[in-house]
Write a protein that holds these residues in place. Structure first.
Motif, PDB file in Angstrom:
ATOM      1  N   ARG A 117       0.846  -1.194   0.000  1.00 17.73           N
ATOM      2  CA  ARG A 117       0.000   0.000   0.000  1.00 17.73           C
ATOM      3  C   ARG A 117       0.880   1.242   0.000  1.00 17.73           C
ATOM      4  NH1 ARG A 117      -4.764   0.162   4.263  1.00 17.73           N
ATOM      5  NH2 ARG A 117      -5.349  -1.544   2.855  1.00 17.73           N
ATOM      6  N   LEU A 119       2.013   4.907   0.784  1.00 22.17           N
ATOM      7  CA  LEU A 119       1.781   6.001   1.723  1.00 22.17           C
ATOM      8  C   LEU A 119       1.922   7.324   0.963  1.00 22.17           C
ATOM      9  CD1 LEU A 119       3.409   4.985   5.118  1.00 22.17           C
ATOM     10  CD2 LEU A 119       1.141   4.512   4.216  1.00 22.17           C
ATOM     11  N   TYR A 122       6.280  11.361   2.812  1.00 22.26           N
ATOM     12  CA  TYR A 122       7.392  11.019   3.700  1.00 22.26           C
ATOM     13  C   TYR A 122       7.702  12.293   4.485  1.00 22.26           C
ATOM     14  CZ  TYR A 122      11.963   9.044   5.056  1.00 22.26           C
ATOM     15  OH  TYR A 122      13.036   8.563   5.744  1.00 22.26           O
ATOM     16  N   ASP A 243       6.101   2.246  -0.309  1.00 25.45           N
ATOM     17  CA  ASP A 243       4.958   1.384  -0.018  1.00 25.45           C
ATOM     18  C   ASP A 243       5.213   0.634   1.278  1.00 25.45           C
ATOM     19  OD1 ASP A 243       3.878   2.086  -2.552  1.00 25.45           O
ATOM     20  OD2 ASP A 243       5.166   0.574  -3.483  1.00 25.45           O
ATOM     21  N   ASP A 246       0.249  -4.399   3.455  1.00 25.28           N
ATOM     22  CA  ASP A 246      -1.076  -4.100   3.987  1.00 25.28           C
ATOM     23  C   ASP A 246      -1.524  -5.079   5.064  1.00 25.28           C
ATOM     24  OD1 ASP A 246      -1.600  -6.349   2.517  1.00 25.28           O
ATOM     25  OD2 ASP A 246      -3.160  -5.455   1.246  1.00 25.28           O
ATOM     26  N   PRO A 352       0.012  11.907  10.488  1.00 24.23           N
ATOM     27  CA  PRO A 352       0.340  11.055   9.334  1.00 24.23           C
ATOM     28  C   PRO A 352       0.577   9.610   9.754  1.00 24.23           C
ATOM     29  CG  PRO A 352       2.214  12.423   9.934  1.00 24.23           C
ATOM     30  CD  PRO A 352       1.058  12.900  10.765  1.00 24.23           C
ATOM     31  N   GLY A 353       0.395   8.705   8.814  1.00 23.15           N
ATOM     32  CA  GLY A 353       0.630   7.295   9.108  1.00 23.15           C
ATOM     33  C   GLY A 353       2.079   7.002   9.411  1.00 23.15           C
ATOM     34  N   PHE A 354       2.975   7.803   8.874  1.00 21.66           N
ATOM     35  CA  PHE A 354       4.414   7.662   9.144  1.00 21.66           C
ATOM     36  C   PHE A 354       5.001   9.048   9.322  1.00 21.66           C
ATOM     37  CE2 PHE A 354       8.675   8.196   7.448  1.00 21.66           C
ATOM     38  CZ  PHE A 354       9.400   7.318   8.212  1.00 21.66           C
ATOM     39  N   SER A 367       4.859   5.806  13.891  1.00 19.09           N
ATOM     40  CA  SER A 367       4.024   5.203  12.862  1.00 19.09           C
ATOM     41  C   SER A 367       2.677   4.814  13.449  1.00 19.09           C
ATOM     42  CB  SER A 367       4.694   3.949  12.282  1.00 19.09           C
ATOM     43  OG  SER A 367       5.939   4.267  11.697  1.00 19.09           O
ATOM     44  N   ARG A 371      -3.426   2.844  10.139  1.00 17.13           N
ATOM     45  CA  ARG A 371      -3.699   3.617   8.931  1.00 17.13           C
ATOM     46  C   ARG A 371      -3.449   2.797   7.667  1.00 17.13           C
ATOM     47  NH1 ARG A 371      -3.375   9.097  10.562  1.00 17.13           N
ATOM     48  NH2 ARG A 371      -4.670   9.150  12.435  1.00 17.13           N
ATOM     49  N   TRP A 372      -2.683   1.703   7.783  1.00 15.16           N
ATOM     50  CA  TRP A 372      -2.408   0.927   6.571  1.00 15.16           C
ATOM     51  C   TRP A 372      -2.405  -0.581   6.778  1.00 15.16           C
ATOM     52  CZ3 TRP A 372       1.898   3.280   8.981  1.00 15.16           C
ATOM     53  CH2 TRP A 372       2.901   2.405   9.400  1.00 15.16           C
TER      54      TRP A 372
END
Length: 408
Positions: A117, A119, A122, A243, A246, A352-354, A367, A371-372
């Motif tokens: 997946r 993201l 960055y 990526d 998932d 954010p997811g990361f 992280s 989110r993913w």
């Protein structure tokens, strides 16, 4: 760069029909029987070697000392206080799109890479409030490097005028192994100081990169730093987005690949440490494990530095003195810490997811897995909570104060 195992394609400067050249002095193996190979190590390198060999008709036995495949990207089941069973691993890993061989390996079981997946960004965040991002940086060289400089708040016109362009030339002329001959004995920190790299960019961008490759900035080789700059900015058009799987690593990556290897006749022996490897008088190698001795025509050593040093020490007849000395000089990467927190409430929707961080002591990455990652998302949906990871790369003594952690 072509994907691992993909049929050779004629390109300028490359031969469409590569030939096998035997090692000088090594016994020639006849082709009237199936060759056998021991692959020692079940991380990404070992799995890639086993795949390439098995696809070419070699009978492969893969030995892995841990009970699961994946090496640093393995996973294990663990139980939570609420009775849930979840997968614990060594945490978030970015699959950059420049990793052509790795992506080629994953395509064996996921041709469209649908289990990865993307993201969207960055992002980088320094403790003093300075922020940066790679989302809008162009992908096409040299605009990728120029775009990063132009868009980053860490580069001002004054900074650019102060830089030493002559000293920065190695960033533009990268040739392997020449770059290691010239710069391997120089630290990346000292190299950046010599070109008068902007202090803000040094702390935000460079330190995040250095530590994410498990190296303290003052100990990272300048050659490695220059090579990374080339790969990500000038040597590819993939940009710096990436990526992530998932689902947990075993589900998304290694269990399907294990099934693929099994279908190609690979004997996967997990939970089987190799004690020694010795050449035999008639050619081939004797591989000793706790279950006995096993004979193979060839051996692939796909271990980390510590495991390789240990195995070579226990195998006094393996290779020559010069090679053994080089192996003995290999150093371990510093330890790193992954703290995974299953929280009883969601994190801020805007987080954010990361997030790569700098200036927060040993904290290098925050992280938000739900989110993913499917497993984390299902747990968060069921409980109303969230799953968050804190990473400390290349840490010294001590961990992250005030967190419950699992050392990886």
């Amino acid at each position: 760069m072509s994907a691992l195992g993909r049929p050779p394609v004629a390109r300028r400067g490359r031969t469409p029909r590569p030939h096998l050249l035997p090692v000088p002095g090594a016994p020639r193996l006849t082709e009237d029987r199936t060759l056998t190979t021991a692959v020692i190590g079940g991380g990404i390198a070992g799995l890639a070697a086993a795949t390439a060999l098995a696809e070419r008709g070699v009978r492969v036995t893969l030995y892995e000392r841990q009970p699961a495949l994946g090496g640093r990207l393995a996973g294990r089941q663990t139980g939570l206080a609420d009775g849930s069973t979840v997968t614990m691993s060594r945490g978030f890993h970015a699959f950059f799109r420049q990793y052509y061989n790795l992506r080629g390996l994953l395509r064996r079981t996921d041709p469209g890479l649908e289990r990865l997946r993307a993201l969207p960004d960055y992002p980088l965040w320094h403790a003093d409030g300075l922020q940066d991002s790679f989302r809008h940086v162009p992908r096409t060289p040299p605009w990728s490097a120029l775009g990063f400089v132009a868009l980053s708040p860490t580069f001002t016109l004054r900074d650019l005028l102060r830089m030493n362009p002559l000293a920065a030339l190695p960033l533009l002329d990268v040739r392997v192994p020449d770059v290691h001959t010239r710069l391997d004995d120089v630290s990346a920190h000292d190299f950046l100081a010599s070109i008068r790299f902007p202090e803000a960019a040094h702390h935000l961008a460079f330190e995040v990169f250095s530590r994410s490759f498990f190296a303290d900035p003052r100990h990272l080789s300048a050659a490695e730093m220059v090579l990374m700059f080339h790969i990500y900015f000038l040597g590819s058009s993939e940009g710096l987005l990436f990526d992530v799987p998932d689902e947990p690593f075993p589900t998304a990556l290694w269990d399907p690949l294990a099934g693929y290897l099994d279908g190609h006749g690979v004997d996967l022996r997990t939970d089987t440490p190799v004690e020694s490897v010795e050449p035999t008088a008639t050619g081939g190698f004797r591989v000793a494990t706790g279950t006995g001795e096993h004979h193979h025509d060839t051996v692939v050593l796909a271990l980390d530095a510590a495991g390789l040093r240990t195995l070579v020490e226990r195998s006094p007849r393996l290779a020559d003195a010069a090679w053994r000395e080089r192996i003995a000089r290999l150093r371990n990467a510093p330890p790193f810490l992954v703290s995974r927190l299953w929280l009883d409430r969601p994190v801020s929707a805007g987080r954010p997811g990361f997030l790569g961080t700098s200036g927060y002591g040993t904290l290098d990455n925050v992280s938000v897995l739900d989110r993913w990652e499917g497993e984390a998302a299902r747990w968060a949906s069921r409980t109303g909570g969230s799953v968050v990871e804190l990473h400390a790369y290349a840490r010294g003594r001590g961990g992250l104060p005030g967190t419950s952690s699992r050392s990886a």
